[in-house]
Design an enzyme around this catalytic site. Sequence first.
Site, short mmCIF file in Angstrom:
data_model
loop_
_atom_site.label_atom_id
_atom_site.label_comp_id
_atom_site.label_asym_id
_atom_site.label_seq_id
_atom_site.Cartn_x
_atom_site.Cartn_y
_atom_site.Cartn_z
N ASP A 10 0.85 -1.19 0.00
CA ASP A 10 0.00 0.00 0.00
C ASP A 10 0.88 1.24 0.00
OD1 ASP A 10 -2.37 1.43 0.01
OD2 ASP A 10 -2.53 1.44 2.20
N GLU A 61 -10.04 3.98 3.99
CA GLU A 61 -9.22 4.72 3.05
C GLU A 61 -9.70 4.34 1.66
OE1 GLU A 61 -5.04 4.14 4.06
OE2 GLU A 61 -5.23 5.65 5.63
N GLU A 91 -9.22 3.93 -2.02
CA GLU A 91 -8.00 3.77 -2.80
C GLU A 91 -8.29 3.07 -4.13
OE1 GLU A 91 -4.56 2.45 -0.74
OE2 GLU A 91 -5.25 3.18 1.22
N GLN A 145 -3.38 2.61 15.10
CA GLN A 145 -2.31 3.08 14.20
C GLN A 145 -1.46 4.16 14.86
OE1 GLN A 145 -3.92 4.83 10.61
NE2 GLN A 145 -1.91 5.28 9.74
N GLU A 168 -9.80 12.59 7.75
CA GLU A 168 -9.76 13.94 7.18
C GLU A 168 -11.14 14.59 7.19
OE1 GLU A 168 -7.69 11.74 3.91
OE2 GLU A 168 -6.98 13.76 3.43
MN MN Z 1 -3.92 2.92 2.78
#
Ligand code: MN
Length: 401
Positions: A117, A190, A192, A231, A349
Amino acid sequence: MTWLDLADDTPFGLDNLPYGVFSAGGAPERRIGVPVGDHVLDLTAAAAVTAAAFAPLLTAGVLNPLLAAGPATWRDVRASVREWLTEPRYADQLRPHLVPLAEVATHLAFEVADYVDFYSSEHHALNAGKIFRPDATELPPNWKHLPIGYHGRAGTVVASGTPVVRPHGQRKPRNADAPSFGPSQRLDIEAEVGFVVGVPSTAGTPVPTADFADHVFGVCLVNDWSARDIQAWEYQPLGPFLGKSFATSVSPWIVPLAALEHARVDGPPQDPEPFEYLRTGEKWGLDLALEVRLNGHLVSSPPFATQYWTAPQQLAHLTVNGASLRTGDLFASGTVTGPERDQQGSFLELSWGGQEPLELPGGVTRTFLEDGDEVVISATAPGPAGTRIGFGDVRGTVVPG
Ligand code: MN
């Protein structure tokens, strides 16, 4: 021209023809399929009844044998499918092998070999930096010299629709004295774009950017589920680990690079000029328009064309040390985030680290995901003559841990 009854605005027209794996009618057998209009062509059966030379590549219940076969075979299969669906003489033979899309179950399309990733959106990297490290106002010093990435967990890449179990782990809020253990309280997504490798490479031999299309078969959508609290506590100094390895969802249909010819654009200008091995002669930015929905509400529209590093650059970088590719390798773009607030590809975000809750219809607000929340990521790309190339949704619902 086609003997099929296709709507002009279908995302699965004859210029798309992506590949996936499905089962139908409650039968356990997995078959290779190509969605076209509101049906799926059973490609395993179609190749058999037309006695196509490539039919043996389509019997494994996964795309891997086709992926490994390489670009000449990929072109041959694609040309054959177009011919079958265009020439009226094939209609009677193939009509029995068209299954309504609504009646199929889709599965993981390929056996995932290695999973990498990246972190290639400048807007995302700047936002994440400001949120995770409030004192940091700039990109990391390496960011514009190389596409930053990490090796993820291939064994937990799951098919779209697979429930996502809220992970447990250690977390330590910034103002807490000690870490605690429990279910993640900052579960995130996320949005992607993923690239699927077909043709392997030789250990010790880097893959130059110019060879990208000789190795990469196609493109899918990826949701890199992320537990931000886990994380944030674990990631220094070695990077993402348990905050991401519990699940990564991928969309069911792999769109071949050949279907994306009209989506190719120049990437953003790169300054400083990258090292020679990262330079590209062809334009490989992709004008994909992503959409993220939470419980049916559109919350973001990330533009993939804004990514700083392109897929050939990522592939060249991940092999420049001599690491070899395997059939079924998946590498993902990193969170796709554009310059605008409604173009951000993560709730980290969209809620600015949880400080600015998102307001949804019905007086509902969200920072991070709650149990029962469903996230759907979709995308389209420009096709020829004003048509749109559709990607199948990648969806997942959060269930309690
Ligand atoms: Mn990612």
